[in-house]
Enzyme design. Sequence first.
Site, short mmCIF file in Angstrom:
data_model
loop_
_atom_site.label_atom_id
_atom_site.label_comp_id
_atom_site.label_asym_id
_atom_site.label_seq_id
_atom_site.Cartn_x
_atom_site.Cartn_y
_atom_site.Cartn_z
N HIS A 68 0.88 -1.23 0.02
CA HIS A 68 -0.08 0.04 -0.28
C HIS A 68 0.80 1.40 -0.21
O HIS A 68 0.87 2.31 -0.85
CB HIS A 68 -0.90 -0.09 1.29
CG HIS A 68 -1.62 1.22 1.49
ND1 HIS A 68 -3.08 1.11 1.04
CD2 HIS A 68 -1.54 2.36 1.81
CE1 HIS A 68 -3.80 2.13 1.28
NE2 HIS A 68 -2.78 3.03 1.60
N GLU A 69 1.81 1.50 1.09
CA GLU A 69 2.60 2.43 0.97
C GLU A 69 3.50 2.62 0.02
O GLU A 69 3.86 3.56 -0.68
CB GLU A 69 3.42 2.43 2.34
CG GLU A 69 2.41 2.67 3.80
CD GLU A 69 1.49 3.67 3.58
OE1 GLU A 69 1.79 4.60 3.04
OE2 GLU A 69 0.37 3.33 4.27
N HIS A 98 1.69 4.29 -2.97
CA HIS A 98 1.84 5.81 -2.57
C HIS A 98 3.42 6.34 -3.13
O HIS A 98 3.43 7.22 -3.85
CB HIS A 98 1.59 6.22 -1.20
CG HIS A 98 0.24 6.20 -0.96
ND1 HIS A 98 -0.80 6.91 -1.40
CD2 HIS A 98 -0.44 5.74 0.35
CE1 HIS A 98 -1.88 6.76 -0.59
NE2 HIS A 98 -1.72 6.07 0.53
N HIS A 103 3.51 6.69 -6.75
CA HIS A 103 2.61 7.89 -7.28
C HIS A 103 3.68 9.21 -7.22
O HIS A 103 3.53 10.08 -8.07
CB HIS A 103 1.49 8.14 -6.29
CG HIS A 103 0.38 8.77 -6.94
ND1 HIS A 103 -0.69 9.45 -6.02
CD2 HIS A 103 0.37 9.41 -8.26
CE1 HIS A 103 -1.36 9.95 -6.80
NE2 HIS A 103 -0.79 10.06 -8.07
ZN LIG Z 1 -2.80 5.28 1.86
#
Ligand SMILES: [Zn+2]
Length: 682
Positions: A462-463, A466, A469
């Site tokens: 998940h991290e 990010h 991104h």
């Molecule tokens: Zn998040």
Amino acid sequence: MSNPFFETWSTPYGVPPFDAIETTHFRPAYAQALEEHSGEIAQIAARADAPTFENTIVALENAGKLLRRVEMIFGQLSSADTNDELQAVEREVVPLVTRHWTGIYLNPALFARIDDLHRRRDSLGFDPESLRVLERYHLDFVRNGARLTDAQRERFAAIMERLATLGTTFGQNVLADEANVVFALTEAEVDGLPEFARAAAAETARDRKLNAPYAATTSRSSVEPILHFATDRGVREKVFRAFVNRGHNGNAHDNRKVIAEMATLRAELAQLLGYETYAAYKLDDSMARTPAAAQKLLEDVWTPGRKRAEEDRDALQELMGEGRLEAWDWRYYAEKLRVARYDFDENELKPYFELDRVIGAAFYTAERLFGATFRLLDDIPVYHPDVRVWAVEREERVIGLFYGDFFARPSKRSGAWMTSFRDQQKLGGEVIPLVVNTCNFNKPPEGEPALLSLDEARTVFHEFGHGLHGLLSDVTYPRLSGTNTARDFVELPSQLYEHWLETAPVLARLTHYKTGAAIPEALLERMTAARKANKGFETVEFISSGLLDMAYHQIPAGTAVDADAIEQGTLAQIGMPGEIALRHASAHFGHIFSGDGYAAGYYSYLWSEVLDADGFTAFEEAGDPFDPATAGRLYTYVYSGGGSRDYAEAYRRFRGRDPDINGLLAKRGFATLQPIEDGAAL
Ligand SMILES: [Zn+2]
């Protein structure tokens, strides 16, 4: 006295020289940074010539470089490695910085220039990204009070400053309750805990210099294993109560008055800006657009989620037998039910989820999808010895650095997050991003491997989503870079990335840390079957917090707020099952009160889940989790685009159509709302 913030950094890639940065450098650095930025702003606002994109928007984008540098470093240190002195600086500078920005947004001469450009925007021949950044600036100013009357401005500025101070107080209160509450535990009290959790509990006892073999704190990573595995019901209850009462103990760190004041001030702020509620104000600049749309999504998923939780509760009660199932029993019996129903014990997986292999798997996924590769560096200064740094390469050049800070410590707030020390941009030359992932995994004793749970492995992905991104960002303007997007869009790259963890090619790389063996086929099958286990619980604990967030932020201006009353009222109204607690109770709901990041925005995770569940089906439909054409569109429209496009449009370009909620319902194992082909679009 020399101060590294005032010097040019001759470090590799111009990274922050953490080995030279001291706590005492921040006060003078902030003072000078604010002064410099104010000077630059005054110059832009006072120009005699007509506003142009170059002399106004580009000038604003280029202003405040020192401030950005100081803030990005301070932000991470005060979250991930704080101390009393840094906390004192934080209390001092947060209101100053807020006052600074409020002053900029409320500068009439400056806004007149932006407003003039904005009015003439269609005739100025902008490229799409330049037009987007102009619109973004205009909206930022309007949303921050640029159109208010003089009398309103004064009140607006006072509210902003007070809210900033309260947000800091809130976060420091929670940290105090997390750092100060420690339970010494005996051998008997850790009965049932798997080896990894016992080792972590022993490490905590040593860390805290306790005269006991084991200890637990109220951080999530310490509490969850006890709730899942401790056979001693009294220990589970004791730890659970301390966990859910963080910030709610009637001591000097009690957050209830802080919350009440924040909710009241936010309602007043929204009213000043012409909105009915704070949620209406917040959501006006989101993909969801209105509180009603966010509320509807929460409620649509709440109903089947609660129904599933109630069915599960009956099964858990039956398994427990005598006595009433309580909130501190749920996870414990859910583990047992999982084993009984699916013959799946999460601990069997842990030897395959060694932290470095999980990180390697996340890197591998990025290589397959986006052609990015990672190389560990050993010459980059870090702020704590646990931090590691990798160079990220793509198309034969370094596109950014990735910092990983994975282990819990008392100086770090709980949770997991991504941030950066520098954002990607191309204004006046290529700037590569410096991206950080911070997690709170239990640190193993020296020489032992860090074995993660399935959930923690998902957190890494998940991290890292990010992180990508930020790392893959390929835009011109800093204001549109990487994760500088709407809150309910920003969780798409992270949540979507979690899907790859459980694909066959990625799982194949997660081999046993001792033997190097692949995860046995039968275990994988049981893991897949168990994927939908306990989804009722997860849905209920999450959505109840989402609805609580919406309740705080839909109160009309002028209402006196009682935090306990709002929380209890919301839970009664939605029919919260008594055996499940809010994922975040008000007094430690940092997402919405430790700053305003997720205020009226906690629903964003669910909103983004509609997008990620629907988005991943694009790869399934293509028959390949790394389908190059789909990955190419994902790169162009989602991971590299930052905030340079309208979010709904960006999604549509990637997916070829609007998102559909049924992917999310199916993923959680709930009945879909409508036949899939109808497309219940958001
Ligand atoms: Zn998040």
